[in-house]
Design an enzyme around this catalytic site. Structure first.
Site, PDB file in Angstrom:
ATOM      1  N   TYR A 166      27.563  54.386  50.454  1.00 23.56           N
ATOM      2  CA  TYR A 166      26.592  53.300  50.681  1.00 23.56           C
ATOM      3  C   TYR A 166      25.510  53.856  51.594  1.00 23.56           C
ATOM      4  O   TYR A 166      25.801  54.358  52.679  1.00 23.56           O
ATOM      5  CB  TYR A 166      27.264  52.116  51.369  1.00 23.56           C
ATOM      6  CG  TYR A 166      28.233  51.348  50.508  1.00 23.56           C
ATOM      7  CD1 TYR A 166      29.509  51.853  50.242  1.00 23.56           C
ATOM      8  CD2 TYR A 166      27.887  50.114  49.955  1.00 23.56           C
ATOM      9  CE1 TYR A 166      30.410  51.147  49.453  1.00 23.56           C
ATOM     10  CE2 TYR A 166      28.781  49.401  49.174  1.00 23.56           C
ATOM     11  CZ  TYR A 166      30.040  49.925  48.917  1.00 23.56           C
ATOM     12  OH  TYR A 166      30.927  49.225  48.138  1.00 23.56           O
TER      13      TYR A 166
ATOM     14  N   TYR B  94      37.462  45.622  53.014  1.00 23.81           N
ATOM     15  CA  TYR B  94      37.025  46.344  51.810  1.00 23.81           C
ATOM     16  C   TYR B  94      38.197  46.560  50.842  1.00 23.81           C
ATOM     17  O   TYR B  94      38.067  46.351  49.639  1.00 23.81           O
ATOM     18  CB  TYR B  94      36.404  47.701  52.191  1.00 23.81           C
ATOM     19  CG  TYR B  94      35.616  48.327  51.062  1.00 23.81           C
ATOM     20  CD1 TYR B  94      36.245  49.085  50.067  1.00 23.81           C
ATOM     21  CD2 TYR B  94      34.239  48.148  50.956  1.00 23.81           C
ATOM     22  CE1 TYR B  94      35.529  49.641  49.014  1.00 23.81           C
ATOM     23  CE2 TYR B  94      33.511  48.708  49.913  1.00 23.81           C
ATOM     24  CZ  TYR B  94      34.159  49.449  48.941  1.00 23.81           C
ATOM     25  OH  TYR B  94      33.445  49.999  47.889  1.00 23.81           O
TER      26      TYR B  94
ATOM     27  N   PRO C 114      27.185  42.154  45.256  1.00 19.18           N
ATOM     28  CA  PRO C 114      28.186  43.189  44.956  1.00 19.18           C
ATOM     29  C   PRO C 114      28.359  44.240  46.055  1.00 19.18           C
ATOM     30  O   PRO C 114      29.192  45.125  45.926  1.00 19.18           O
ATOM     31  CB  PRO C 114      27.672  43.821  43.664  1.00 19.18           C
ATOM     32  CG  PRO C 114      26.250  43.438  43.581  1.00 19.18           C
ATOM     33  CD  PRO C 114      26.075  42.172  44.320  1.00 19.18           C
TER      34      PRO C 114
ATOM     35  N   LYS D  18      33.457  42.697  45.603  1.00 17.37           N
ATOM     36  CA  LYS D  18      34.430  41.602  45.633  1.00 17.37           C
ATOM     37  C   LYS D  18      34.487  40.772  44.358  1.00 17.37           C
ATOM     38  O   LYS D  18      35.477  40.081  44.112  1.00 17.37           O
ATOM     39  CB  LYS D  18      34.109  40.664  46.809  1.00 17.37           C
ATOM     40  CG  LYS D  18      34.321  41.314  48.168  1.00 17.37           C
ATOM     41  CD  LYS D  18      35.788  41.599  48.418  1.00 17.37           C
ATOM     42  CE  LYS D  18      35.975  42.633  49.514  1.00 17.37           C
ATOM     43  NZ  LYS D  18      37.036  43.578  49.209  1.00 17.37           N
TER      44      LYS D  18
ATOM     45  N   HIS E  79      40.654  56.022  45.636  1.00 19.74           N
ATOM     46  CA  HIS E  79      39.752  56.339  46.757  1.00 19.74           C
ATOM     47  C   HIS E  79      40.389  55.893  48.069  1.00 19.74           C
ATOM     48  O   HIS E  79      40.485  54.704  48.330  1.00 19.74           O
ATOM     49  CB  HIS E  79      38.400  55.627  46.573  1.00 19.74           C
ATOM     50  CG  HIS E  79      37.491  56.321  45.611  1.00 19.74           C
ATOM     51  ND1 HIS E  79      36.127  56.072  45.591  1.00 19.74           N
ATOM     52  CD2 HIS E  79      37.720  57.233  44.649  1.00 19.74           C
ATOM     53  CE1 HIS E  79      35.564  56.838  44.667  1.00 19.74           C
ATOM     54  NE2 HIS E  79      36.514  57.537  44.071  1.00 19.74           N
TER      55      HIS E  79
HETATM   56  P1  FAS Z   1      32.477  36.957  33.605  1.00 21.14           P
HETATM   57  O1  FAS Z   1      31.040  36.555  33.721  1.00 21.14           O
HETATM   58  O2  FAS Z   1      32.833  38.399  33.652  1.00 21.14           O
HETATM   59  O3  FAS Z   1      33.079  36.407  32.226  1.00 21.14           O
HETATM   60  C1  FAS Z   1      32.727  35.121  31.761  1.00 21.14           C
HETATM   61  C2  FAS Z   1      32.869  35.155  30.242  1.00 21.14           C
HETATM   62  O4  FAS Z   1      32.625  33.831  29.747  1.00 21.14           O
HETATM   63  C3  FAS Z   1      31.841  36.062  29.578  1.00 21.14           C
HETATM   64  O5  FAS Z   1      32.465  36.942  28.685  1.00 21.14           O
HETATM   65  C4  FAS Z   1      30.898  35.096  28.862  1.00 21.14           C
HETATM   66  O6  FAS Z   1      30.405  35.628  27.653  1.00 21.14           O
HETATM   67  C5  FAS Z   1      31.810  33.920  28.601  1.00 21.14           C
HETATM   68  N1  FAS Z   1      31.085  32.640  28.464  1.00 21.14           N
HETATM   69  C6  FAS Z   1      30.041  32.197  29.174  1.00 21.14           C
HETATM   70  N2  FAS Z   1      29.665  30.978  28.749  1.00 21.14           N
HETATM   71  C7  FAS Z   1      30.516  30.643  27.720  1.00 21.14           C
HETATM   72  C8  FAS Z   1      30.644  29.513  26.865  1.00 21.14           C
HETATM   73  N3  FAS Z   1      29.816  28.478  26.981  1.00 21.14           N
HETATM   74  N4  FAS Z   1      31.618  29.522  25.923  1.00 21.14           N
HETATM   75  C9  FAS Z   1      32.467  30.579  25.821  1.00 21.14           C
HETATM   76  N5  FAS Z   1      32.394  31.681  26.593  1.00 21.14           N
HETATM   77  C10 FAS Z   1      31.421  31.706  27.533  1.00 21.14           C
HETATM   78  N6  FAS Z   1      31.116  42.710  40.764  1.00 21.14           N
HETATM   79  C11 FAS Z   1      31.510  43.757  41.523  1.00 21.14           C
HETATM   80  O7  FAS Z   1      32.522  43.646  42.226  1.00 21.14           O
HETATM   81  N7  FAS Z   1      30.785  44.934  41.519  1.00 21.14           N
HETATM   82  C12 FAS Z   1      29.662  45.088  40.737  1.00 21.14           C
HETATM   83  O8  FAS Z   1      29.028  46.140  40.743  1.00 21.14           O
HETATM   84  C13 FAS Z   1      29.231  44.024  39.924  1.00 21.14           C
HETATM   85  N8  FAS Z   1      28.132  44.161  39.108  1.00 21.14           N
HETATM   86  C14 FAS Z   1      27.732  43.089  38.349  1.00 21.14           C
HETATM   87  C15 FAS Z   1      26.610  43.172  37.478  1.00 21.14           C
HETATM   88  C16 FAS Z   1      26.197  42.066  36.713  1.00 21.14           C
HETATM   89  C17 FAS Z   1      24.995  42.184  35.814  1.00 21.14           C
HETATM   90  C18 FAS Z   1      26.898  40.844  36.802  1.00 21.14           C
HETATM   91  C19 FAS Z   1      26.433  39.628  36.024  1.00 21.14           C
HETATM   92  C20 FAS Z   1      28.018  40.756  37.636  1.00 21.14           C
HETATM   93  C21 FAS Z   1      28.448  41.878  38.392  1.00 21.14           C
HETATM   94  N9  FAS Z   1      29.582  41.818  39.212  1.00 21.14           N
HETATM   95  C22 FAS Z   1      29.999  42.848  39.981  1.00 21.14           C
HETATM   96  C23 FAS Z   1      30.368  40.651  39.267  1.00 21.14           C
HETATM   97  C24 FAS Z   1      31.275  40.640  38.065  1.00 21.14           C
HETATM   98  O9  FAS Z   1      32.023  41.812  38.016  1.00 21.14           O
HETATM   99  C25 FAS Z   1      32.084  39.388  38.129  1.00 21.14           C
HETATM  100  O10 FAS Z   1      32.602  39.155  39.427  1.00 21.14           O
HETATM  101  C26 FAS Z   1      33.215  39.365  37.127  1.00 21.14           C
HETATM  102  O11 FAS Z   1      32.681  39.658  35.872  1.00 21.14           O
HETATM  103  C27 FAS Z   1      33.839  37.986  37.206  1.00 21.14           C
HETATM  104  O12 FAS Z   1      34.634  37.818  36.100  1.00 21.14           O
HETATM  105  P2  FAS Z   1      34.710  36.379  35.354  1.00 21.14           P
HETATM  106  O13 FAS Z   1      34.852  35.321  36.360  1.00 21.14           O
HETATM  107  O14 FAS Z   1      35.708  36.553  34.290  1.00 21.14           O
HETATM  108  O15 FAS Z   1      33.245  36.148  34.747  1.00 21.14           O
HETATM  109  C1  PHB Z   2      30.401  50.009  41.204  1.00 18.31           C
HETATM  110  O1  PHB Z   2      31.158  50.979  41.060  1.00 18.31           O
HETATM  111  O2  PHB Z   2      29.713  49.526  40.259  1.00 18.31           O
HETATM  112  C2  PHB Z   2      30.298  49.377  42.562  1.00 18.31           C
HETATM  113  C3  PHB Z   2      31.006  49.917  43.625  1.00 18.31           C
HETATM  114  C4  PHB Z   2      30.926  49.319  44.873  1.00 18.31           C
HETATM  115  C5  PHB Z   2      30.135  48.195  45.033  1.00 18.31           C
HETATM  116  C6  PHB Z   2      29.414  47.649  43.962  1.00 18.31           C
HETATM  117  C7  PHB Z   2      29.497  48.243  42.717  1.00 18.31           C
HETATM  118  O3  PHB Z   2      30.035  47.608  46.257  1.00 18.31           O
END
Ligand code: FAS
Ligand code: PHB
Length: 390
Positions: free
Chosen positions: A200, A383, A291, A295, A72
């Site tokens: 957005y 961005y 989100p 980031k 993009h």
């Molecule tokens: P993660 O949370 O991805 O990974 C942590 C891992 O540790 C998980 O697999 C978990 O099961 C494991 N864990 C936890 N406790 C544990 C324990 N006690 N023992 C062993 N393992 C354990 N970011 C965006 O940029 N755009 C988005 O649209 C977006 N949507 C999101 C939606 C949701 C519902 C959530 C919760 C987050 C979203 N995020 C988004 C943010 C997300 O993408 C995070 O920034 C990203 O997953 C970060 O990665 P990690 O730090 O690896 O954490």
């Molecule tokens: C997504 O593709 O899930 C997405 C894209 C941009 C954002 C947040 C989520 O700012």
């Protein structure tokens, strides 16, 4: 068991750290509470910053991303029924890569297991110990057997609700946080995206985001109440609200089956420092962003790039200088990403308790940003991602 680096969490942070350390001849074991199937199919982030894409390509993980990812060169803001495009290519000579987080996780797990890496899925009751001494170790249970992993360093990559940050004595941490008065209702829909790039939307009924996962999968979001009851949102109500908010003269969203749905709370969160003794936190374990700025995943990758270099210096040079500076090195860029995510969130969401003056300020900010090349350039450089701190 013994390893050099014990990693808690097999999300993007933990898996990428294990992969980057392996490329540099450093051993690790990853402990994950959930099953492989669960972590490989958890739909979350969708946008990779320019630097994250480069990091994945340079570490041999880019083949499927280059094949299936969507490049993009810009992003669109829609308000007052008109579109305003931010042209990354023209403004900063970069782009972002739309490539789903769950595919990044799948690619990382395949690479680690293919290289003989150790990932323990469904590790129960993980706990971390003696990380303030020189002999850190981790306990976990699989079935009835309790296992111990002795290591030199523990990486807490276990997300916002993990055990590692919670294991640091509270008095040693400064917590910065803000909860927002709304959440996002997100859906994954089996319908081709209706736009070329992410859109957005700022609307008087609330924010919306028209994103995508592939030429046949759309990822769409609606601003909702933080405690929204998903059961109150039928498919028809979701599509109807999306159509209203995304309305523009000759535009209509293609509708289709809703394959996944969920509500994500909205918060900004940072802890300082991101380390304690030989325990180092990376990714959501240390910080959360709304989100809106795309980031979260990208900050996790940047933390891991810094931590990898610090661990390599520890083993190859016998120097702890970079490990000692880990938090400070990461936090300068984290706070800038927090600012951008907060700014995008306050710019585009509806705050129903705003005074008329505050509503005017928000409208004027939108008008200024998209009427000024300098302001649009500032949005673009944030961005696509500020330079990695390595
Ligand atoms: P993660 O949370 O991805 O990974 C942590 C891992 O540790 C998980 O697999 C978990 O099961 C494991 N864990 C936890 N406790 C544990 C324990 N006690 N023992 C062993 N393992 C354990 N970011 C965006 O940029 N755009 C988005 O649209 C977006 N949507 C999101 C939606 C949701 C519902 C959530 C919760 C987050 C979203 N995020 C988004 C943010 C997300 O993408 C995070 O920034 C990203 O997953 C970060 O990665 P990690 O730090 O690896 O954490
Ligand atoms: C997504 O593709 O899930 C997405 C894209 C941009 C954002 C947040 C989520 O700012």
């Amino acid at each position: 068991m013994r390893t050099q680096v014990g990693i808690v969490g097999a999300g993007p942070a933990g898996l990428l750290l294990s992969h980057l350390l392996h490329l540099r001849g450093i051993e690790s074991i990853v402990l994950e509470a959930r099953s492989r199937h669960y972590v490989e199919n958890r739909i979350r982030a969708g946008v990779l910053e320019f630097g994250t894409e480069q990091l994945l390509n340079e570490s041999g993980l880019g083949e499927r991303m280059r094949r299936e990812g969507l490049l993009h060169p810009g992003v669109v803001m829609r308000f007052n029924g008109a579109d305003h495009r931010v042209d990354f290519a023209d403004l900063v000579g970069k782009h972002v890569m739309v490539y789903s987080q769950h595919k990044v996780v799948q690619d990382l797990i395949a690479a680690r297991l293919g290289a003989g890496g150790q990932i323990v899925f469904q590790a129960e009751d993980v706990s971390v110990h003696d990380f303030q001494a020189a002999r850190p170790h981790i306990y976990y249970r699989q079935g009835d057997a309790v296992q111990q992993i002795d290591c030199d360093i523990i990486a807490g990559c276990d997300g916002f609700h993990g055990v590692c940050r919670a294991s640091i004595p509270l008095g040693m941490l400064r917590i910065f946080e803000r909860e927002y008065p709304f959440g996002w209702l997100g859906i994954l829909a089996g319908t081709p995206p209706s736009t070329e790039e992410n859109v957005y939307v700022s609307h008087e009924r609330g924010f919306a985001l028209l994103a995508m996962r592939s030429p046949t999968l759309s990822r769409l979001y609606l601003q909702c109440a933080p405690d929204e009851d998903l059961a109150q949102w039928s498919d028809d109500r979701i599509w109807s609200e999306l159509q209203i908010r995304a309305a523009r003269d000759d535009f209509r969203l293609a509708e289709g089956p809703i394959l996944q749905r969920g509500i994500t709370p909205m918060r900004s969160f940072v802890i300082e420092p991101m380390q304690c003794g030989r325990l180092y936190l990376a990714g959501d374990a240390a910080h959360i962003v709304p989100p809106t700025g795309a980031k979260g995943l990208n900050l996790a990758a940047a933390d891991v790039a810094v931590l990898t270099q610090a661990i390599v210096a520890f083993y190859r040079l016998g120097s702890s200088d970079r490990l000692d500076a880990y938090s400070a090195t990461c936090l300068r860029r984290i706070w800038k990403a927090q600012r951008f995510s907060w700014w995008m969130t306050t710019l585009l969401h509806r705050f129903f308790d705003h005074s008329p003056f505050e509503q005017q300020m928000q409208a004027a900010e939108l008008d200024y940003v998209f009427g000024s090349r300098a302001a649009s350039l500032a949005l673009a450089e944030n961005y696509v991602g500020l330079p990695l701190p390595v």
